[in-house]
Design a protein around this motif. Structure first.
Motif, PDB file in Angstrom:
ATOM      1  N   GLN A 166       0.848  -1.207   0.000  1.00 50.60           N
ATOM      2  CA  GLN A 166       0.000   0.000   0.000  1.00 50.60           C
ATOM      3  C   GLN A 166       0.874   1.243   0.000  1.00 50.60           C
ATOM      4  O   GLN A 166       0.669   2.166  -0.793  1.00 50.60           O
ATOM      5  N   PHE A 202      -7.301  -2.647  13.056  1.00 43.49           N
ATOM      6  CA  PHE A 202      -5.998  -2.687  12.372  1.00 43.49           C
ATOM      7  C   PHE A 202      -5.414  -1.289  12.486  1.00 43.49           C
ATOM      8  O   PHE A 202      -6.160  -0.305  12.392  1.00 43.49           O
ATOM      9  N   PHE A 240      -3.749   0.458  10.470  1.00 45.12           N
ATOM     10  CA  PHE A 240      -3.709   1.260   9.241  1.00 45.12           C
ATOM     11  C   PHE A 240      -5.073   1.509   8.624  1.00 45.12           C
ATOM     12  O   PHE A 240      -5.177   2.109   7.571  1.00 45.12           O
ATOM     13  N   THR A 241      -6.149   1.018   9.273  1.00 43.39           N
ATOM     14  CA  THR A 241      -7.495   1.314   8.772  1.00 43.39           C
ATOM     15  C   THR A 241      -8.373   1.799   9.919  1.00 43.39           C
ATOM     16  O   THR A 241      -8.193   1.394  11.071  1.00 43.39           O
ATOM     17  N   ALA A 273      -8.982  -0.555   2.142  1.00 40.58           N
ATOM     18  CA  ALA A 273      -7.983  -1.607   1.937  1.00 40.58           C
ATOM     19  C   ALA A 273      -8.544  -2.901   2.500  1.00 40.58           C
ATOM     20  O   ALA A 273      -9.411  -2.889   3.380  1.00 40.58           O
ATOM     21  N   GLY A 278      -7.263  -7.294   3.132  1.00 39.42           N
ATOM     22  CA  GLY A 278      -6.188  -8.281   3.015  1.00 39.42           C
ATOM     23  C   GLY A 278      -6.716  -9.648   3.363  1.00 39.42           C
ATOM     24  O   GLY A 278      -7.429  -9.822   4.358  1.00 39.42           O
TER      25      GLY A 278
HETATM   26  N1  PHE Z   1      -2.611  -6.825   6.855  1.00 39.50           N
HETATM   27  C1  PHE Z   1      -3.708  -7.314   7.646  1.00 39.50           C
HETATM   28  C2  PHE Z   1      -3.270  -8.645   8.299  1.00 39.50           C
HETATM   29  O1  PHE Z   1      -2.267  -9.185   7.931  1.00 39.50           O
HETATM   30  C3  PHE Z   1      -4.938  -7.538   6.820  1.00 39.50           C
HETATM   31  C4  PHE Z   1      -5.532  -6.263   6.337  1.00 39.50           C
HETATM   32  C5  PHE Z   1      -5.147  -5.696   5.130  1.00 39.50           C
HETATM   33  C6  PHE Z   1      -6.492  -5.593   7.088  1.00 39.50           C
HETATM   34  C7  PHE Z   1      -5.688  -4.525   4.683  1.00 39.50           C
HETATM   35  C8  PHE Z   1      -7.051  -4.431   6.646  1.00 39.50           C
HETATM   36  C9  PHE Z   1      -6.640  -3.896   5.462  1.00 39.50           C
HETATM   37  O2  PHE Z   1      -3.921  -9.128   9.186  1.00 39.50           O
END
Ligand code: PHE
Length: 339
Positions: A175, A250, A252-253, A307, A309
């Motif tokens: 990202q 999370f 970042f969100t 986002a 994941g």
């Molecule tokens: N990176 C997070 C994880 O590994 C998953 C995620 C990605 C959550 C993007 C929110 C947005 O758990």
């Protein structure tokens, strides 16, 4: 001298007939025509001849040489032919023998699922982006708004190469890399390998696969995120699939959610796969945190984004009904050939 020349010619022809190989013929050539060869020796003695005799003997000597060279050449031809015949006889192919079967390989089940996911999202307008597996702590944690005391930074969770270099624990650093390089509108997915300091068991391996998604533009809302994920779930699991959002965290969100889909095996009635709940956990998602946008010089007052994941290995396990993730990485052909 005439006698001597005739004699040399006869002996040479005899020798040539007796030579059965290329090397043999070469020896004969040296013996008669070489620098110290017998014919050469005689020719050297021609100085002693009288002026009348010299051209006569010279002519004979030339004829002798030509004859010897001629029969050497024709012998070489027939030896080559013989050698070729021999080789052809040895290399004879039995066209009635059964052929060697060429087995066609196939893609690893994880790659198959990854390809499925890429196909679904690229049809929705996403581009594939990639990032390094050996990542900086900054991209993997700091730029993603992960506090210094976030537990995922711990040595027992993360493989450190040095104080500021690690094996990425998630695909989320892509990202940051994307937002640093490109200005909105952004619509990417990034599939790839991730690493966590986990002891292997039925649901964990220290290496696994994620697929990240990121959309940033003016006016992107949670509704866009829901619509995108619903579309994805229906494509991947089937038209009747529903999804639901559970609040989560999370770094970042904000807000963040874990997203579940109705169990594709029992269609939500409850079964062994979904442990009776009717739902299976699909992925993590949320609206990109303003701090993350700021870290990438994108103005959060103008732009917003979402986002998500997901674990590709987990999706593959669900899709194929596999109960032990380790099977994917043991390279047992009896297992892999089933997909
Ligand atoms: N990176 C997070 C994880 O590994 C998953 C995620 C990605 C959550 C993007 C929110 C947005 O758990």
């Amino acid at each position: 001298m005439q006698e001597e020349l005739k004699n040399i010619e006869n002996c040479a022809i005899e020798d040539i007939k007796g030579a059965r190989t290329s090397e043999g013929i070469d020896k004969v050539r040296v013996k008669y025509l070489g620098k110290k060869g017998e014919l050469t020796k005689v020719l050297r003695g021609m100085g002693k001849l009288s002026a009348e005799q010299r051209p006569v003997i010279g002519k004979i000597a030339n004829t002798v040489r030509e004859n010897i060279e001629g029969s050497i050449a024709s012998m070489i031809n027939s030896i080559k032919q013989e050698e070729l015949d021999d080789r052809l006889k040895q290399e004879v192919i039995d066209v009635t023998m059964p052929g060697k079967k060429i087995t066609l390989g196939k893609k690893h089940p994880i790659t198959q699922v990854m390809d499925d996911l890429i196909s679904i999202f690229t049809k929705m307008g996403f581009k594939v982006a990639e990032g390094p597996e050996v990542e900086s702590v900054y991209y993997n944690f700091d730029a993603l708004n992960a506090a210094k005391n976030h537990p995922s930074r711990d040595m027992s969770d993360t493989f450190y190469i040095s104080d500021d270099t690690i094996l990425r624990t998630q695909t989320s650093p892509v990202q940051i890399r994307t937002m640093e390089k490109t200005k909105p509108p952004i619509r990417i997915i990034s599939p790839g390998r991730c690493f966590r300091n986990d002891t292997p068991d039925a649901t964990h391996t220290p290496m696994f696969h994620q697929l990240e998604g990121l959309v940033v533009d003016e006016g992107i809302t949670l509704g866009d995120l829901k619509g995108t994920l619903e579309m994805f779930a229906k494509h991947f699991f089937g038209e009747h699939t529903k999804i639901k959002f559970r609040p989560h965290y999370f770094p970042f969100t904000e807000p963040s959610a874990e997203v579940d889909a109705t169990c594709f095996k029992c269609s939500g009635k409850g079964c062994s796969l979904c442990k009776g709940s009717g739902w299976i956990e699909l992925l993590g998602a949320g609206m990109v945190h303003p701090n993350v946008l700021k870290n990438c010089n994108i103005d959060p007052e103008v732009y917003s984004g979402f986002a998500f994941g997901m674990g590709i290995d987990r999706l593959a396990m669900m899709k194929y009904g596999i109960d032990d993730i380790r099977l994917f990485f043991e390279n047992d052909m009896r297992f892999l050939n089933q997909f």
